[in-house]
Each structure stands twice: as C-alpha cells, then as structure tokens.
Design a protein around this motif. Structure first.
Motif, mmCIF file in Angstrom:
data_model
loop_
_atom_site.group_PDB
_atom_site.id
_atom_site.type_symbol
_atom_site.label_atom_id
_atom_site.label_comp_id
_atom_site.label_asym_id
_atom_site.label_seq_id
_atom_site.Cartn_x
_atom_site.Cartn_y
_atom_site.Cartn_z
ATOM 1 N N LYS A 118 0.932 -1.206 0.021
ATOM 2 C CA LYS A 118 -0.097 0.048 -0.065
ATOM 3 C C LYS A 118 0.960 1.476 0.133
ATOM 4 O O LYS A 118 2.047 1.126 0.203
ATOM 5 N N LYS A 119 0.324 2.326 -0.284
ATOM 6 C CA LYS A 119 0.845 3.771 -0.030
ATOM 7 C C LYS A 119 0.636 3.885 1.296
ATOM 8 O O LYS A 119 -0.458 3.877 2.041
ATOM 9 N N ILE A 120 1.798 4.241 1.940
ATOM 10 C CA ILE A 120 1.845 4.259 3.269
ATOM 11 C C ILE A 120 1.900 5.747 3.892
ATOM 12 O O ILE A 120 3.031 6.506 3.550
ATOM 13 N N LEU A 121 1.166 6.417 4.548
ATOM 14 C CA LEU A 121 1.369 7.753 4.932
ATOM 15 C C LEU A 121 1.732 7.708 6.553
ATOM 16 O O LEU A 121 0.896 7.052 7.427
ATOM 17 N N PRO A 275 1.097 18.679 5.915
ATOM 18 C CA PRO A 275 1.910 17.304 5.875
ATOM 19 C C PRO A 275 0.978 16.364 5.081
ATOM 20 O O PRO A 275 1.105 15.523 4.333
ATOM 21 N N ILE A 276 -0.106 16.194 5.978
ATOM 22 C CA ILE A 276 -1.207 15.392 5.772
ATOM 23 C C ILE A 276 -1.690 15.509 4.122
ATOM 24 O O ILE A 276 -1.707 14.615 3.072
ATOM 25 N N ALA A 277 -2.035 16.736 3.696
ATOM 26 C CA ALA A 277 -2.511 16.938 2.469
ATOM 27 C C ALA A 277 -1.366 16.575 1.330
ATOM 28 O O ALA A 277 -1.535 16.262 0.256
ATOM 29 N N SER A 288 -5.781 22.102 1.727
ATOM 30 C CA SER A 288 -5.759 21.667 2.983
ATOM 31 C C SER A 288 -6.515 22.095 4.142
ATOM 32 O O SER A 288 -6.686 21.459 5.051
ATOM 33 N N GLY A 289 -6.844 23.427 3.964
ATOM 34 C CA GLY A 289 -7.729 24.112 4.914
ATOM 35 C C GLY A 289 -6.735 24.882 5.743
ATOM 36 O O GLY A 289 -7.092 25.881 6.692
ATOM 37 N N VAL A 290 -5.493 25.030 5.418
ATOM 38 C CA VAL A 290 -4.393 25.570 6.171
ATOM 39 C C VAL A 290 -4.318 27.011 5.473
ATOM 40 O O VAL A 290 -4.195 27.298 4.491
ATOM 41 N N ALA A 291 -4.606 28.046 6.665
ATOM 42 C CA ALA A 291 -4.036 29.657 6.347
ATOM 43 C C ALA A 291 -2.937 29.772 5.592
ATOM 44 O O ALA A 291 -1.861 29.059 5.822
ATOM 45 N N ASN A 292 -2.962 30.723 4.660
ATOM 46 C CA ASN A 292 -1.277 31.079 3.835
ATOM 47 C C ASN A 292 -0.696 31.715 4.872
ATOM 48 O O ASN A 292 -1.191 32.238 6.138
#
Ligand code: NAD
Ligand code: MG
Length: 394
Positions: A118-121, A275-277, A288-292
């Motif tokens: 699998k692709k592992i995160l 990092p998750i995105a 990702s929802g993270v602010a600039n």
C-alpha cells in the motif's frame, strides 16, 4: 478515487486526516476507521464517512459501537483486535493507509499495509524507530510507497531531489539534514526547574496541539530523538549527518543543506493538515484548509542550539541511533513506559530520561533478525523499565 484506511482515526492526526479528506469527496473515500476505546467519536466519524469497516480494541466495545451504528442507520461493520487492524490495512480494496496509531501498538498493522504494497502515510514514528531495519526492508521488498507525515520529515522529503530515493541518495549533493525543533513548553528552563512540572504543563505545547504521549515527548525532546532515528531510516543517512536546530516559531519545518552551499527549507503554518494533504495528494497538491503563511505578521525567525544538559533525552536517543541493532527498540519501549508513568503521576518529568537510560544499560544490544526478536526486545525493555519505575516510586 483513492480508498483510505485511517488507523488511529480518533487521534489528533486521525481527525486532521479526516478534515482534509472531507474537503475532497471527489478524490478520497474511506474504507476503514479505527480507534482503541473512543467509540462515541468513532461512531460520529462512521456516520459522516460511511466506511465499510470500523475497528476497536475489544469485543465489548465492538458490540456497543455496532449497536449504536445500526440504531442510527449506518451500515459500517465493526470488528476488533489486532488481526482486524491488519485486515483493514491489507484489504485488496485499499490504496492508502494512514498509520496514525500512537506507539508500538501501530507496528503490526502498519507492517501489514507495507507487506501488501500500500501507499503508507507514516505518522506513527514509533513503528519505524522500534523496527527500522525490518520496516525499510519490507518497504523495499513490497514496493510500497512510504510518505512521511511527521512535519519535519515531510519538510525534508519536500526539500530533497525527487530522485533521491531511487538513487539511494548517491550523487545527490546532500550534505546535511537540519531537523527543526520548537524546543517544547520547557525551552529555556534548567533541569532543576523541570523537576516539579506536571503532565498538564508538559502537554501544553506552544505551537502544536497533539496527543498526550507525543506532547510529553516534545517537552523532553525525546520526540526530536525519535525523529532523528526516524530520519536516519527514511533518508538513509547516519546520525552524524543530522543536526537538530531549535526554532521556536515552528514555521520552518526542517531544511536540507547541499554541497554547493544551498540550503532548502519548507515553511508553513504549524498545522498538520499541510503534511497530511501533501502526502495524500503526492505528487500533486491539494487544498488543505491551512491559512496562507503571513511572513509580515511572523516578522522574525529565531534559531538556537538545543540545551543538551537540560534535555538529556536527545543525547540518549542519539547514542541509541549510533549503537544501532535493537538499541532504538529498547529506547522506544522504555520511553513509552516512562511517559505513561509520568502521565499517571507515578514518576517526575526528569525521571523519564533516567528510566530510559537505565533500561538501555540493562539490556543486551543485538541485531534483531525477525519481528519476533523486535517484539521480544520491546517486551524485555518494558519489563525492565517497569521494574525501575517501581523502585523509583518507593
Ligand atoms: P493520539 O493519542 O491523539 O491518537 C492516537 C490514536 O491511536 C487514537 O485514535 C487511538 O484510539 C489509537 N490507539 C491508541 N492506542 C492504541 C492501541 N493500543 N491499539 C490501537 N489503536 C490505538 O495521538 P496523535 O497525536 O494523533 O499521534 C499519533 C501518531 O502520530 C504518534 O505516533 C505521533 O508520534 C505521530 N505524530 C503526531 C503528530 C501530531 O501533531 N499529533 C505529529 C507528528 C507525528
Ligand atoms: Mg514532528
């Protein structure tokens, strides 16, 4: 459509992962969600994401969750135990596994995902620290894609040349990895000042909101020690090629120094959704929802050397990285036991380092040739550190 299993869905990383997934219903679907005991939170997540399976820690919790889900009309099937965690990690329908269980408990299910290609995160750094050699060999054998979620390692991954892994780092010009550390809530304090700190103080991280185990590790800098070992395995470098840089603002997540004098860094707001995105979409990019990042508001970035006297865990971890073999397995196991004892208020904060060091000195260092050998080292180290803790309590 990428089919995803989230191991440790109810934790800090799990929740952030589902937040990113929910922003892209056209790209990602959830196959399975797992939690150890938090069934109410898992029930809500199942209702929102409709996974095929949910996995919990024991049969009683599984029955309770199943009843709850059926009552709400949710079709998710509930299973329990380690075999079920492995099953949802290596099912043929799964493309990607987010490994976000905390501690050694994550190793076996994460390895199940690795073995099935699998692709592992990888958020569960303890799995790699305790079984690095076997883990990386399994990745190479299965052709599994391994992407780091730990913000520092994700940053380094982004700053390395794209063919770095394929060329095993040869001729890449990479001289040094600079691993960022915030310094944690006790930065600037002396060892004496840390004698009486409480679990809640240790868990009050200045920049990141995380689970309690990693929060304590961040406060003792053992987290940076575990990350040093994690980086050695992920990027095939010796521990001497990694320098820890304390950077209190947590804006530069790590850097790579090249032979021509260039240093590449990855910057961003301290929010694990970046990092998750990155890993979810790699090699593409998604929102990702993270602010600039607002550099004018941040205005300045500071750097300092870690205080090795006040934070002995960092040197202990570096020594374990140098010793190799099962030293990191022992380090990780002893640290998990000591951190839990601190959280349970059975030992003081500064005794964590003492427990880990004594456990390392009490065990035989030998190369673990199998998963069973790793588990045996892990077990022995847990017994030994528990015994040390009992003596300290007297
Ligand atoms: P957490 O305590 O918030 O969540 C842990 C998750 O693991 C929960 O879903 C819990 O149900 C599950 N779990 C715990 N014990 C288990 C067991 N014995 N069997 C099966 N499942 C179990 O932890 P977290 O902060 O999300 O961290 C998860 C992992 O990610 C850790 O290895 C941590 O080092 C790593 N990590 C976290 C962050 C962060 O920002 N939180 C950053 C980098 C790396
Ligand atoms: Mg980290």
């Amino acid at each position: 459509m990428q089919m995803i299993t989230v191991l440790g869905a109810t934790g800090s990383i799990g929740v952030n992962t589902l937040d990113v997934i929910a922003r892209h219903p056209d790209k990602y679907a959830v196959f399975a969600l797992t939690a150890h005991t938090q069934i109410d939170k898992l029930a809500e997540q199942c209702q929102q994401f409709n996974p095929q399976f949910a996995v919990v820690g024991n049969a009683m919790l599984a029955d309770q969750l199943q009843a709850k889900l059926r009552a709400s009309g949710c079709v998710t099937d509930v299973m329990h135990g380690v075999d079920a965690l492995c099953q949802v990690s290596n099912d043929a329908a799964v493309d990607t596994v987010m490994a976000a269980i905390v501690g050694a408990a994550g190793l076996v299910p994460t390895l199940a995902a690795v073995h099935s290609g699998k692709k592992i995160l990888l958020a569960n750094k303890e799995a790699l620290v305790m079984a690095g050699g076997l883990f990386m060999q399994a990745v190479a054998d299965s052709g599994s894609v391994l992407l780091p979620i730990d913000s520092e390692h994700n940053a380094i991954f982004q700053c390395l040349p794209t063919d770095y892994g394929r060329s095993a780092g040869r001729n890449s010009g990479v001289e040094k990895l600079l691993l960022s550390a915030s310094g944690g809530p006790f930065r600037g304090m002396s060892l004496e000042q840390m004698h009486s700190v409480t679990p809640d103080q240790a868990c009050a991280h200045p920049n990141w909101s995380m689970g309690r185990k990693i929060s304590v590790d961040s406060a003792s800098l053992m987290n940076k020690g575990l990350e040093l070992i994690e980086a050695c395995w992920l990027f095939s470098v010796p521990e001497q090629s990694i320098e820890v840089v304390v950077h209190p603002q947590s804006i530069i997540h790590s850097l790579v120094q090249y032979s021509d004098g260039s240093v590449l860094a990855q910057l961003g707001n301290p929010d694990m959704r970046t990092p998750i995105a990155h890993a979810l979409a790699w090699p593409q990019r998604i929102e990702s929802g993270v602010a600039n990042l607002d550099l004018f508001e941040i205005a300045r970035l500071d750097f300092e050397k870690p205080d090795m006297q006040a934070f002995p865990c960092l040197a202990i971890a570096r020594a374990a990285a140098q010793a190799g073999a099962n030293a990191a397995t022992i380090l990780n196991a002893a640290n998990e036991i000591a951190v839990q004892a601190f959280l349970d208020q059975r030992i003081g904060f500064t005794q964590i380092a003492a427990v880990v060091e004594q456990t390392l000195n009490s065990q035989t260092i030998s190369e673990p040739e199998s998963l069973e050998a790793v588990q045996e080292s892990d077990n022995q180290a847990r017994l030994s550190s528990s015994a040390f803790i009992k003596r300290l309590e007297k």
